[in-house]
Design a protein around this motif. Sequence first.
Motif, PDB file in Angstrom:
ATOM      1  N   ILE A 128      10.336  40.776 -12.616  1.00  0.00           N
ATOM      2  CA  ILE A 128      11.669  40.178 -12.485  1.00  0.00           C
ATOM      3  C   ILE A 128      12.599  40.686 -13.569  1.00  0.00           C
ATOM      4  N   GLU A 129      12.109  40.738 -14.804  1.00  0.00           N
ATOM      5  CA  GLU A 129      12.969  41.158 -15.904  1.00  0.00           C
ATOM      6  C   GLU A 129      13.284  42.649 -15.874  1.00  0.00           C
ATOM      7  N   VAL A 130      12.487  43.436 -15.153  1.00  0.00           N
ATOM      8  CA  VAL A 130      12.778  44.865 -15.020  1.00  0.00           C
ATOM      9  C   VAL A 130      13.831  45.108 -13.945  1.00  0.00           C
ATOM     10  N   PHE A 131      13.707  44.435 -12.794  1.00  0.00           N
ATOM     11  CA  PHE A 131      14.606  44.697 -11.672  1.00  0.00           C
ATOM     12  C   PHE A 131      15.892  43.878 -11.724  1.00  0.00           C
ATOM     13  N   ARG A 132      15.855  42.716 -12.356  1.00  0.00           N
ATOM     14  CA  ARG A 132      17.032  41.846 -12.353  1.00  0.00           C
ATOM     15  C   ARG A 132      18.252  42.466 -13.028  1.00  0.00           C
ATOM     16  N   PRO A 133      18.116  43.190 -14.144  1.00  0.00           N
ATOM     17  CA  PRO A 133      19.327  43.734 -14.774  1.00  0.00           C
ATOM     18  C   PRO A 133      19.940  44.939 -14.060  1.00  0.00           C
ATOM     19  N   VAL A 134      19.298  45.465 -13.015  1.00  0.00           N
ATOM     20  CA  VAL A 134      19.848  46.636 -12.329  1.00  0.00           C
ATOM     21  C   VAL A 134      21.157  46.246 -11.653  1.00  0.00           C
ATOM     22  N   PRO A 135      22.271  46.924 -11.955  1.00  0.00           N
ATOM     23  CA  PRO A 135      23.546  46.591 -11.296  1.00  0.00           C
ATOM     24  C   PRO A 135      23.464  46.842  -9.800  1.00  0.00           C
ATOM     25  N   SER A 136      23.973  45.920  -9.039  1.00  0.00           N
ATOM     26  CA  SER A 136      23.889  46.059  -7.588  1.00  0.00           C
ATOM     27  C   SER A 136      24.658  47.272  -7.077  1.00  0.00           C
ATOM     28  N   VAL A 137      25.794  47.595  -7.707  1.00  0.00           N
ATOM     29  CA  VAL A 137      26.577  48.739  -7.240  1.00  0.00           C
ATOM     30  C   VAL A 137      25.847  50.051  -7.509  1.00  0.00           C
ATOM     31  N   ALA A 138      24.886  50.053  -8.446  1.00  0.00           N
ATOM     32  CA  ALA A 138      24.118  51.274  -8.690  1.00  0.00           C
ATOM     33  C   ALA A 138      23.199  51.604  -7.521  1.00  0.00           C
ATOM     34  N   LEU A 139      22.984  50.649  -6.631  1.00  0.00           N
ATOM     35  CA  LEU A 139      22.143  50.886  -5.460  1.00  0.00           C
ATOM     36  C   LEU A 139      22.921  51.466  -4.285  1.00  0.00           C
ATOM     37  N   ILE A 140      24.228  51.633  -4.429  1.00  0.00           N
ATOM     38  CA  ILE A 140      25.026  52.146  -3.311  1.00  0.00           C
ATOM     39  C   ILE A 140      24.530  53.511  -2.838  1.00  0.00           C
ATOM     40  N   PRO A 141      24.284  54.498  -3.727  1.00  0.00           N
ATOM     41  CA  PRO A 141      23.775  55.789  -3.220  1.00  0.00           C
ATOM     42  C   PRO A 141      22.448  55.662  -2.483  1.00  0.00           C
ATOM     43  N   LEU A 142      21.527  54.843  -3.001  1.00  0.00           N
ATOM     44  CA  LEU A 142      20.243  54.656  -2.340  1.00  0.00           C
ATOM     45  C   LEU A 142      20.419  53.970  -0.991  1.00  0.00           C
ATOM     46  N   ALA A 143      21.269  52.928  -0.961  1.00  0.00           N
ATOM     47  CA  ALA A 143      21.488  52.216   0.299  1.00  0.00           C
ATOM     48  C   ALA A 143      22.168  53.110   1.336  1.00  0.00           C
ATOM     49  N   MET A 144      23.040  54.014   0.878  1.00  0.00           N
ATOM     50  CA  MET A 144      23.682  54.941   1.808  1.00  0.00           C
ATOM     51  C   MET A 144      22.666  55.907   2.405  1.00  0.00           C
ATOM     52  N   LEU A 145      21.707  56.359   1.584  1.00  0.00           N
ATOM     53  CA  LEU A 145      20.677  57.246   2.107  1.00  0.00           C
ATOM     54  C   LEU A 145      19.775  56.532   3.105  1.00  0.00           C
ATOM     55  N   MET A 146      19.494  55.260   2.852  1.00  0.00           N
ATOM     56  CA  MET A 146      18.576  54.516   3.715  1.00  0.00           C
ATOM     57  C   MET A 146      19.246  54.002   4.987  1.00  0.00           C
ATOM     58  N   PHE A 147      20.470  53.501   4.871  1.00  0.00           N
ATOM     59  CA  PHE A 147      21.111  52.822   5.996  1.00  0.00           C
ATOM     60  C   PHE A 147      22.386  53.505   6.483  1.00  0.00           C
ATOM     61  N   GLY A 148      22.901  54.473   5.725  1.00  0.00           N
ATOM     62  CA  GLY A 148      24.162  55.084   6.110  1.00  0.00           C
ATOM     63  C   GLY A 148      25.334  54.154   5.841  1.00  0.00           C
ATOM     64  N   PHE A 149      26.521  54.516   6.345  1.00  0.00           N
ATOM     65  CA  PHE A 149      27.685  53.657   6.203  1.00  0.00           C
ATOM     66  C   PHE A 149      27.605  52.504   7.203  1.00  0.00           C
ATOM     67  N   GLY A 150      28.181  51.375   6.831  1.00  0.00           N
ATOM     68  CA  GLY A 150      28.259  50.275   7.773  1.00  0.00           C
ATOM     69  C   GLY A 150      27.703  48.976   7.245  1.00  0.00           C
ATOM     70  N   VAL A 151      27.388  48.095   8.182  1.00  0.00           N
ATOM     71  CA  VAL A 151      27.036  46.721   7.832  1.00  0.00           C
ATOM     72  C   VAL A 151      25.709  46.641   7.097  1.00  0.00           C
ATOM     73  N   ARG A 152      24.701  47.374   7.547  1.00  0.00           N
ATOM     74  CA  ARG A 152      23.369  47.262   6.946  1.00  0.00           C
ATOM     75  C   ARG A 152      23.372  47.672   5.484  1.00  0.00           C
ATOM     76  N   MET A 153      24.134  48.704   5.154  1.00  0.00           N
ATOM     77  CA  MET A 153      24.213  49.139   3.766  1.00  0.00           C
ATOM     78  C   MET A 153      24.833  48.041   2.890  1.00  0.00           C
TER      79      MET A 153
END
Length: 284
Positions: A128-153
Amino acid sequence: MIRHTPRLRALRVASPTPLQGATPAARRSRFRGVPGIVRPFVLPLALLALFEWYARRAAALGSDALAPPSAAAKAFVGAAMDGSLWQATGFTLGTAALGLLIGAGLGVGLGIALGLSRRAARLSFLSIEVFRPVPSVALIPLAMLMFGFGVRMELSIVAFATFWPMLVLVQSAVQQVEPRLLEVSRVLGLSARERAWKIVLPAIVPRLFVALRLGVAVALVVAVTVEIAANPNGMGYAMMIAQQSLDPALMLAWLGWIGVVGFAVNVGMLQLQRFVARRMGVPA
Protein backbone atom coordinates in the motif's frame (compact mmCIF):
# COMPACT_ATOMS: atom_id res chain seq x y z
CA MET A 1 -28.77 79.05 28.23
CA ILE A 2 -28.44 75.47 29.58
CA ARG A 3 -25.59 74.97 31.99
CA HIS A 4 -23.81 71.59 31.78
CA THR A 5 -23.58 70.79 35.46
CA PRO A 6 -21.47 67.82 36.63
CA ARG A 7 -24.67 65.91 37.40
CA LEU A 8 -26.05 66.49 33.88
CA ARG A 9 -22.78 65.40 32.31
CA ALA A 10 -22.76 62.22 34.42
CA LEU A 11 -26.31 61.41 33.32
CA ARG A 12 -25.34 61.91 29.66
CA VAL A 13 -22.36 59.58 30.01
CA ALA A 14 -24.34 56.95 31.89
CA SER A 15 -27.27 56.87 29.42
CA PRO A 16 -26.41 54.34 26.71
CA THR A 17 -27.00 54.82 23.01
CA PRO A 18 -29.49 52.43 21.34
CA LEU A 19 -26.68 50.21 20.05
CA GLN A 20 -24.71 50.33 23.28
CA GLY A 21 -27.70 49.29 25.39
CA ALA A 22 -28.71 46.45 23.11
CA THR A 23 -27.74 42.93 23.97
CA PRO A 24 -25.58 40.93 21.52
CA ALA A 25 -28.64 38.92 20.50
CA ALA A 26 -30.57 42.14 19.84
CA ARG A 27 -27.71 43.50 17.76
CA ARG A 28 -27.56 40.30 15.72
CA SER A 29 -31.31 40.45 15.17
CA ARG A 30 -30.85 43.74 13.30
CA PHE A 31 -28.89 41.84 10.63
CA ARG A 32 -31.18 38.86 10.24
CA GLY A 33 -33.48 38.24 7.30
CA VAL A 34 -32.42 39.35 3.86
CA PRO A 35 -28.92 40.59 4.86
CA GLY A 36 -28.23 37.15 6.32
CA ILE A 37 -29.12 35.53 3.00
CA VAL A 38 -27.03 37.97 0.99
CA ARG A 39 -24.02 37.98 3.31
CA PRO A 40 -22.29 34.79 1.93
CA PHE A 41 -22.38 36.29 -1.58
CA VAL A 42 -20.76 39.61 -0.68
CA LEU A 43 -17.14 38.45 -1.01
CA PRO A 44 -17.64 36.45 -4.26
CA LEU A 45 -19.50 39.36 -5.86
CA ALA A 46 -16.80 41.76 -4.75
CA LEU A 47 -14.12 39.52 -6.27
CA LEU A 48 -16.10 39.26 -9.51
CA ALA A 49 -16.46 43.03 -9.65
CA LEU A 50 -12.73 43.45 -9.06
CA PHE A 51 -11.93 40.90 -11.78
CA GLU A 52 -14.36 42.61 -14.15
CA TRP A 53 -12.59 45.92 -13.61
CA TYR A 54 -9.15 44.38 -14.03
CA ALA A 55 -10.08 42.48 -17.21
CA ARG A 56 -11.64 45.56 -18.79
CA ARG A 57 -8.60 47.63 -17.88
CA ALA A 58 -6.30 44.98 -19.40
CA ALA A 59 -8.43 44.96 -22.58
CA ALA A 60 -8.20 48.74 -22.79
CA LEU A 61 -4.42 48.44 -22.67
CA GLY A 62 -4.48 46.02 -25.61
CA SER A 63 -4.38 42.61 -23.86
CA ASP A 64 -6.76 39.88 -25.01
CA ALA A 65 -5.55 37.17 -22.60
CA LEU A 66 -8.36 37.79 -20.11
CA ALA A 67 -12.12 38.14 -20.48
CA PRO A 68 -14.39 39.94 -18.01
CA PRO A 69 -16.97 37.85 -16.14
CA SER A 70 -19.75 39.55 -18.10
CA ALA A 71 -18.32 38.14 -21.35
CA ALA A 72 -17.90 34.75 -19.68
CA ALA A 73 -21.58 34.83 -18.68
CA LYS A 74 -22.58 35.45 -22.31
CA ALA A 75 -20.36 32.57 -23.45
CA PHE A 76 -21.89 30.34 -20.78
CA VAL A 77 -25.40 31.10 -22.01
CA GLY A 78 -24.31 30.31 -25.57
CA ALA A 79 -22.84 26.95 -24.52
CA ALA A 80 -25.99 26.14 -22.55
CA MET A 81 -28.22 27.01 -25.51
CA ASP A 82 -26.35 24.91 -28.06
CA GLY A 83 -26.24 21.89 -25.74
CA SER A 84 -22.45 21.52 -25.54
CA LEU A 85 -22.48 22.48 -21.85
CA TRP A 86 -24.84 19.69 -20.83
CA GLN A 87 -23.21 17.06 -23.02
CA ALA A 88 -19.72 17.70 -21.65
CA THR A 89 -21.00 18.00 -18.07
CA GLY A 90 -22.90 14.72 -18.33
CA PHE A 91 -19.84 12.91 -19.69
CA THR A 92 -17.52 14.19 -16.94
CA LEU A 93 -19.97 13.55 -14.11
CA GLY A 94 -20.88 10.11 -15.42
CA THR A 95 -17.27 9.05 -15.80
CA ALA A 96 -16.29 10.48 -12.41
CA ALA A 97 -19.25 8.77 -10.72
CA LEU A 98 -18.58 5.38 -12.29
CA GLY A 99 -14.86 5.60 -11.53
CA LEU A 100 -15.66 6.60 -7.94
CA LEU A 101 -18.09 3.69 -7.65
CA ILE A 102 -15.38 1.24 -8.73
CA GLY A 103 -12.62 2.77 -6.62
CA ALA A 104 -14.81 3.32 -3.55
CA GLY A 105 -16.31 -0.16 -3.73
CA LEU A 106 -12.90 -1.79 -3.80
CA GLY A 107 -11.50 0.62 -1.21
CA VAL A 108 -14.34 0.14 1.26
CA GLY A 109 -14.31 -3.65 0.94
CA LEU A 110 -10.55 -3.98 1.32
CA GLY A 111 -10.47 -1.29 4.03
CA ILE A 112 -12.97 -3.20 6.16
CA ALA A 113 -11.05 -6.44 5.65
CA LEU A 114 -7.71 -4.87 6.61
CA GLY A 115 -9.28 -3.03 9.52
CA LEU A 116 -10.68 -6.25 10.98
CA SER A 117 -7.53 -8.31 10.41
CA ARG A 118 -4.30 -6.93 11.86
CA ARG A 119 -2.30 -9.73 10.23
CA ALA A 120 -3.62 -8.81 6.76
CA ALA A 121 -2.90 -5.14 7.48
CA ARG A 122 0.72 -5.92 8.35
CA LEU A 123 1.20 -8.08 5.27
CA SER A 124 -0.24 -5.44 2.92
CA PHE A 125 1.40 -2.41 4.54
CA LEU A 126 4.45 -2.30 2.26
CA SER A 127 2.45 -2.76 -0.96
CA ILE A 128 0.00 0.00 0.00
CA GLU A 129 2.73 2.46 0.93
CA VAL A 130 4.58 1.78 -2.34
CA PHE A 131 1.62 2.21 -4.71
CA ARG A 132 -0.40 4.83 -2.84
CA PRO A 133 1.96 7.79 -3.47
CA VAL A 134 1.99 7.21 -7.26
CA PRO A 135 0.26 10.24 -8.87
CA SER A 136 -2.81 9.17 -10.76
CA VAL A 137 -2.00 11.41 -13.75
CA ALA A 138 1.33 9.57 -14.11
CA LEU A 139 -0.70 6.54 -15.18
CA ILE A 140 -2.15 8.33 -18.21
CA PRO A 141 0.49 6.98 -20.67
CA LEU A 142 0.05 3.43 -19.35
CA ALA A 143 -3.75 3.69 -19.42
CA MET A 144 -3.61 5.02 -22.98
CA LEU A 145 -1.53 2.03 -24.06
CA MET A 146 -3.91 -0.40 -22.37
CA PHE A 147 -7.30 1.15 -23.15
CA GLY A 148 -6.69 3.82 -25.78
CA PHE A 149 -8.61 7.11 -25.74
CA GLY A 150 -12.09 7.19 -24.29
CA VAL A 151 -14.14 6.20 -21.30
CA ARG A 152 -12.20 3.12 -20.15
CA MET A 153 -8.93 5.02 -19.92
CA GLU A 154 -10.50 7.77 -17.81
CA LEU A 155 -12.39 5.28 -15.65
CA SER A 156 -9.24 3.37 -14.78
CA ILE A 157 -7.40 6.50 -13.66
CA VAL A 158 -10.33 7.87 -11.63
CA ALA A 159 -10.79 4.49 -9.94
CA PHE A 160 -7.09 4.31 -9.09
CA ALA A 161 -7.12 7.84 -7.66
CA THR A 162 -10.19 7.28 -5.47
CA PHE A 163 -9.25 3.79 -4.30
CA TRP A 164 -6.40 4.83 -2.01
CA PRO A 165 -8.05 7.53 0.14
CA MET A 166 -11.10 5.30 0.58
CA LEU A 167 -8.92 2.35 1.59
CA VAL A 168 -6.82 4.28 4.10
CA LEU A 169 -9.70 6.20 5.71
CA VAL A 170 -12.02 3.18 5.95
CA GLN A 171 -9.26 0.99 7.40
CA SER A 172 -8.52 3.64 10.02
CA ALA A 173 -12.22 4.01 10.85
CA VAL A 174 -12.70 0.25 11.26
CA GLN A 175 -9.68 0.00 13.56
CA GLN A 176 -11.32 2.61 15.84
CA VAL A 177 -14.57 0.65 16.24
CA GLU A 178 -15.27 -0.25 19.86
CA PRO A 179 -13.57 -3.66 20.41
CA ARG A 180 -16.35 -4.84 22.72
CA LEU A 181 -18.85 -4.58 19.86
CA LEU A 182 -16.72 -6.94 17.80
CA GLU A 183 -16.36 -9.32 20.76
CA VAL A 184 -20.14 -9.41 21.18
CA SER A 185 -20.56 -10.17 17.47
CA ARG A 186 -18.17 -13.12 17.80
CA VAL A 187 -20.00 -14.40 20.86
CA LEU A 188 -23.29 -14.20 18.96
CA GLY A 189 -21.75 -16.24 16.15
CA LEU A 190 -22.17 -13.62 13.43
CA SER A 191 -20.46 -14.34 10.15
CA ALA A 192 -17.88 -11.96 8.70
CA ARG A 193 -20.46 -10.49 6.32
CA GLU A 194 -23.02 -9.99 9.10
CA ARG A 195 -20.36 -8.47 11.34
CA ALA A 196 -19.37 -5.98 8.63
CA TRP A 197 -22.97 -5.07 7.77
CA LYS A 198 -24.55 -4.96 11.25
CA ILE A 199 -21.64 -3.82 13.43
CA VAL A 200 -18.88 -2.17 11.42
CA LEU A 201 -20.79 -0.16 8.82
CA PRO A 202 -23.18 1.61 11.26
CA ALA A 203 -20.21 2.46 13.47
CA ILE A 204 -18.16 4.05 10.67
CA VAL A 205 -20.95 5.89 8.78
CA PRO A 206 -19.75 9.43 9.73
CA ARG A 207 -16.12 8.68 8.80
CA LEU A 208 -17.24 6.76 5.72
CA PHE A 209 -19.03 9.81 4.37
CA VAL A 210 -16.00 11.98 5.08
CA ALA A 211 -14.04 9.54 2.91
CA LEU A 212 -16.76 9.62 0.24
CA ARG A 213 -16.77 13.40 0.13
CA LEU A 214 -13.01 13.35 -0.31
CA GLY A 215 -13.38 10.68 -2.99
CA VAL A 216 -15.98 12.74 -4.86
CA ALA A 217 -13.66 15.75 -4.95
CA VAL A 218 -10.73 13.61 -6.09
CA ALA A 219 -12.84 11.92 -8.78
CA LEU A 220 -13.99 15.23 -10.26
CA VAL A 221 -10.51 16.76 -10.20
CA VAL A 222 -8.88 13.71 -11.78
CA ALA A 223 -11.60 13.35 -14.42
CA VAL A 224 -11.19 16.97 -15.55
CA THR A 225 -7.39 16.62 -15.50
CA VAL A 226 -7.47 13.49 -17.66
CA GLU A 227 -9.79 15.21 -20.11
CA ILE A 228 -7.43 18.17 -20.38
CA ALA A 229 -4.41 15.93 -20.91
CA ALA A 230 -5.60 13.01 -23.00
CA ASN A 231 -9.32 12.37 -23.37
CA PRO A 232 -11.18 14.27 -26.13
CA ASN A 233 -14.44 14.45 -24.16
CA GLY A 234 -15.93 16.22 -21.17
CA MET A 235 -15.58 19.58 -19.47
CA GLY A 236 -11.78 19.51 -19.27
CA TYR A 237 -11.46 18.93 -23.02
CA ALA A 238 -14.00 21.70 -23.75
CA MET A 239 -12.03 24.14 -21.61
CA MET A 240 -8.79 23.20 -23.36
CA ILE A 241 -10.39 23.65 -26.79
CA ALA A 242 -11.61 27.11 -25.74
CA GLN A 243 -8.07 28.01 -24.68
CA GLN A 244 -6.57 26.74 -27.95
CA SER A 245 -9.24 28.63 -29.91
CA LEU A 246 -8.17 31.87 -28.18
CA ASP A 247 -11.60 32.25 -26.59
CA PRO A 248 -10.86 33.34 -23.01
CA ALA A 249 -14.52 34.13 -22.30
CA LEU A 250 -15.61 30.56 -23.00
CA MET A 251 -12.61 29.17 -21.14
CA LEU A 252 -13.49 31.27 -18.08
CA ALA A 253 -17.11 30.17 -18.39
CA TRP A 254 -16.07 26.51 -18.29
CA LEU A 255 -13.78 27.16 -15.33
CA GLY A 256 -16.55 28.81 -13.35
CA TRP A 257 -19.01 26.07 -14.29
CA ILE A 258 -16.65 23.35 -13.08
CA GLY A 259 -16.49 25.14 -9.73
CA VAL A 260 -20.29 25.37 -9.55
CA VAL A 261 -20.64 21.67 -10.41
CA GLY A 262 -18.14 20.73 -7.70
CA PHE A 263 -20.02 22.84 -5.13
CA ALA A 264 -23.36 21.27 -6.11
CA VAL A 265 -21.93 17.75 -5.88
CA ASN A 266 -20.54 18.47 -2.40
CA VAL A 267 -23.92 19.82 -1.22
CA GLY A 268 -25.59 16.72 -2.60
CA MET A 269 -23.17 14.50 -0.71
CA LEU A 270 -23.94 16.36 2.54
CA GLN A 271 -27.66 15.82 2.03
CA LEU A 272 -27.10 12.14 1.26
CA GLN A 273 -24.98 11.80 4.39
CA ARG A 274 -27.76 13.21 6.58
CA PHE A 275 -30.39 11.01 4.92
CA VAL A 276 -28.39 7.79 5.32
CA ALA A 277 -27.44 8.67 8.89
CA ARG A 278 -31.09 9.20 9.81
CA ARG A 279 -32.09 5.90 8.23
CA MET A 280 -29.34 4.04 10.09
CA GLY A 281 -30.03 5.84 13.37
CA VAL A 282 -26.56 7.29 13.80
CA PRO A 283 -25.53 10.97 14.18
CA ALA A 284 -24.58 12.68 10.91
